[in-house]
Motif scaffolding. Structure first.
Motif, mmCIF file in Angstrom:
data_model
loop_
_atom_site.group_PDB
_atom_site.id
_atom_site.type_symbol
_atom_site.label_atom_id
_atom_site.label_comp_id
_atom_site.label_asym_id
_atom_site.label_seq_id
_atom_site.Cartn_x
_atom_site.Cartn_y
_atom_site.Cartn_z
ATOM 1 N N MET A 72 0.839 -1.174 0.000
ATOM 2 C CA MET A 72 0.000 0.000 0.000
ATOM 3 C C MET A 72 0.886 1.239 0.000
ATOM 4 S SD MET A 72 -2.960 0.851 2.715
ATOM 5 C CE MET A 72 -3.764 2.403 2.725
ATOM 6 N N LYS A 73 0.581 2.161 -0.880
ATOM 7 C CA LYS A 73 1.362 3.386 -0.982
ATOM 8 C C LYS A 73 1.005 4.330 0.164
ATOM 9 C CE LYS A 73 1.797 5.202 -5.044
ATOM 10 N NZ LYS A 73 1.544 5.744 -6.380
ATOM 11 N N PRO A 74 1.981 5.106 0.623
ATOM 12 C CA PRO A 74 1.684 6.070 1.692
ATOM 13 C C PRO A 74 0.816 7.213 1.173
ATOM 14 C CG PRO A 74 3.982 6.244 1.000
ATOM 15 C CD PRO A 74 3.392 5.085 0.260
ATOM 16 N N TYR A 75 0.070 7.823 2.095
ATOM 17 C CA TYR A 75 -0.730 8.992 1.733
ATOM 18 C C TYR A 75 0.197 10.114 1.270
ATOM 19 C CZ TYR A 75 -4.811 6.873 4.001
ATOM 20 O OH TYR A 75 -5.845 6.050 4.332
ATOM 21 N N SER A 76 -0.300 10.952 0.375
ATOM 22 C CA SER A 76 0.513 12.030 -0.181
ATOM 23 C C SER A 76 0.856 13.060 0.888
ATOM 24 C CB SER A 76 -0.228 12.722 -1.328
ATOM 25 O OG SER A 76 -1.331 13.444 -0.812
ATOM 26 N N ILE A 77 1.934 13.779 0.646
ATOM 27 C CA ILE A 77 2.361 14.835 1.564
ATOM 28 C C ILE A 77 1.306 15.939 1.607
ATOM 29 C CG2 ILE A 77 4.113 16.610 1.972
ATOM 30 C CD1 ILE A 77 6.154 14.651 0.752
ATOM 31 N N GLU A 78 0.680 16.215 0.470
ATOM 32 C CA GLU A 78 -0.357 17.256 0.424
ATOM 33 C C GLU A 78 -1.519 16.914 1.362
ATOM 34 O OE1 GLU A 78 0.815 15.767 -2.490
ATOM 35 O OE2 GLU A 78 2.220 17.375 -2.911
ATOM 36 N N LEU A 79 -1.968 15.661 1.314
ATOM 37 C CA LEU A 79 -3.055 15.236 2.195
ATOM 38 C C LEU A 79 -2.625 15.346 3.651
ATOM 39 C CD1 LEU A 79 -5.847 13.992 2.721
ATOM 40 C CD2 LEU A 79 -4.741 11.743 2.538
ATOM 41 N N ARG A 80 -1.434 14.922 3.949
ATOM 42 C CA ARG A 80 -0.924 14.983 5.311
ATOM 43 C C ARG A 80 -0.881 16.433 5.809
ATOM 44 N NH1 ARG A 80 2.826 10.494 6.602
ATOM 45 N NH2 ARG A 80 2.303 8.804 5.200
ATOM 46 N N GLU A 81 -0.411 17.323 4.951
ATOM 47 C CA GLU A 81 -0.331 18.735 5.344
ATOM 48 C C GLU A 81 -1.719 19.340 5.540
ATOM 49 O OE1 GLU A 81 2.132 20.261 2.205
ATOM 50 O OE2 GLU A 81 3.981 19.782 3.283
ATOM 51 N N LYS A 82 -2.677 18.961 4.696
ATOM 52 C CA LYS A 82 -4.050 19.451 4.849
ATOM 53 C C LYS A 82 -4.638 18.991 6.181
ATOM 54 C CE LYS A 82 -5.324 19.682 -0.031
ATOM 55 N NZ LYS A 82 -6.189 19.090 -1.079
ATOM 56 N N ILE A 83 -4.397 17.746 6.532
ATOM 57 C CA ILE A 83 -4.906 17.204 7.794
ATOM 58 C C ILE A 83 -4.360 18.002 8.974
ATOM 59 C CG2 ILE A 83 -4.757 15.207 9.353
ATOM 60 C CD1 ILE A 83 -4.959 13.436 6.813
ATOM 61 N N VAL A 84 -3.068 18.246 8.960
ATOM 62 C CA VAL A 84 -2.445 19.001 10.054
ATOM 63 C C VAL A 84 -2.994 20.425 10.088
ATOM 64 C CG1 VAL A 84 -0.261 19.976 10.889
ATOM 65 C CG2 VAL A 84 -0.343 17.610 10.090
ATOM 66 N N LYS A 85 -3.107 21.046 8.922
ATOM 67 C CA LYS A 85 -3.586 22.424 8.850
ATOM 68 C C LYS A 85 -5.013 22.550 9.407
ATOM 69 C CE LYS A 85 -4.341 26.187 5.584
ATOM 70 N NZ LYS A 85 -4.303 26.588 4.180
ATOM 71 N N VAL A 86 -5.893 21.646 8.990
ATOM 72 C CA VAL A 86 -7.284 21.696 9.454
ATOM 73 C C VAL A 86 -7.336 21.500 10.967
ATOM 74 C CG1 VAL A 86 -9.485 20.451 9.412
ATOM 75 C CG2 VAL A 86 -8.344 21.041 7.277
ATOM 76 N N TYR A 87 -6.560 20.562 11.480
ATOM 77 C CA TYR A 87 -6.590 20.317 12.918
ATOM 78 C C TYR A 87 -6.014 21.497 13.690
ATOM 79 C CZ TYR A 87 -6.108 18.198 17.453
ATOM 80 O OH TYR A 87 -6.208 17.940 18.798
ATOM 81 N N GLU A 88 -4.931 22.084 13.190
ATOM 82 C CA GLU A 88 -4.293 23.195 13.891
ATOM 83 C C GLU A 88 -5.117 24.472 13.860
ATOM 84 O OE1 GLU A 88 -0.368 23.386 12.201
ATOM 85 O OE2 GLU A 88 0.406 21.906 13.631
ATOM 86 N N GLN A 89 -6.049 24.584 12.906
ATOM 87 C CA GLN A 89 -6.927 25.754 12.880
ATOM 88 C C GLN A 89 -7.874 25.737 14.070
ATOM 89 O OE1 GLN A 89 -8.786 25.557 9.032
ATOM 90 N NE2 GLN A 89 -7.084 26.621 8.018
ATOM 91 N N GLY A 90 -8.005 24.596 14.690
ATOM 92 C CA GLY A 90 -8.804 24.471 15.897
ATOM 93 C C GLY A 90 -10.271 24.254 15.617
ATOM 94 N N ASP A 91 -11.055 24.201 16.700
ATOM 95 C CA ASP A 91 -12.501 24.051 16.626
ATOM 96 C C ASP A 91 -12.928 22.756 15.934
ATOM 97 O OD1 ASP A 91 -15.059 24.975 17.322
ATOM 98 O OD2 ASP A 91 -15.391 25.690 15.272
ATOM 99 N N THR A 92 -12.111 21.707 16.093
ATOM 100 C CA THR A 92 -12.460 20.400 15.549
ATOM 101 C C THR A 92 -11.764 19.323 16.359
ATOM 102 O OG1 THR A 92 -12.673 19.108 13.529
ATOM 103 C CG2 THR A 92 -10.608 20.297 13.828
ATOM 104 N N SER A 93 -12.187 18.099 16.152
ATOM 105 C CA SER A 93 -11.571 16.978 16.860
ATOM 106 C C SER A 93 -10.837 16.076 15.873
ATOM 107 C CB SER A 93 -12.653 16.161 17.574
ATOM 108 O OG SER A 93 -13.474 15.508 16.619
#
Length: 98
Positions: free
Chosen positions: A1-22
């Protein structure tokens, strides 16, 4: 299985760091597991990046390079059980095998 793309990983971190989510909501939004989101967030915190780490790989068997010794052992004790072979190997070669 190929790893998730760096772009997806960065989006995940960005959305979480913006706050107001779990973590659970972020995982559902990007259709990934909560464990993956936790792993990426921890990796970002520890290393400062979200690049995929090297995947798996197999451990090399101790017995690969010792074929002759293995053959001699089995010829010397043809009626032994596997557990007895393992014990013999540990005592004679100081290497644990199973």
């Amino acid at each position: 299985m190929k790893p998730y793309s760096i772009e997806l990983r960065e989006k995940i971190v960005k959305v979480y760091e913006q706050g107001d989510t779990s973590i659970r909501k972020v995982a559902a939004r990007f259709d990934v597991s909560t464990g993956f989101v936790q792993k990426i967030l921890k990796q970002k915190q520890m290393t400062g990046h979200v690049q995929p780490q090297q995947q798996g790989g197999s451990l090399k068997s101790v017995l690969n390079s010792r074929t002759n010794e293995l053959i001699q052992m089995v010829e010397k004790y043809p009626d032994s059980k596997l557990s007895e072979y393992c014990e013999y190997w540990r005592l004679n070669y100081n290497e644990a095998v199973s």
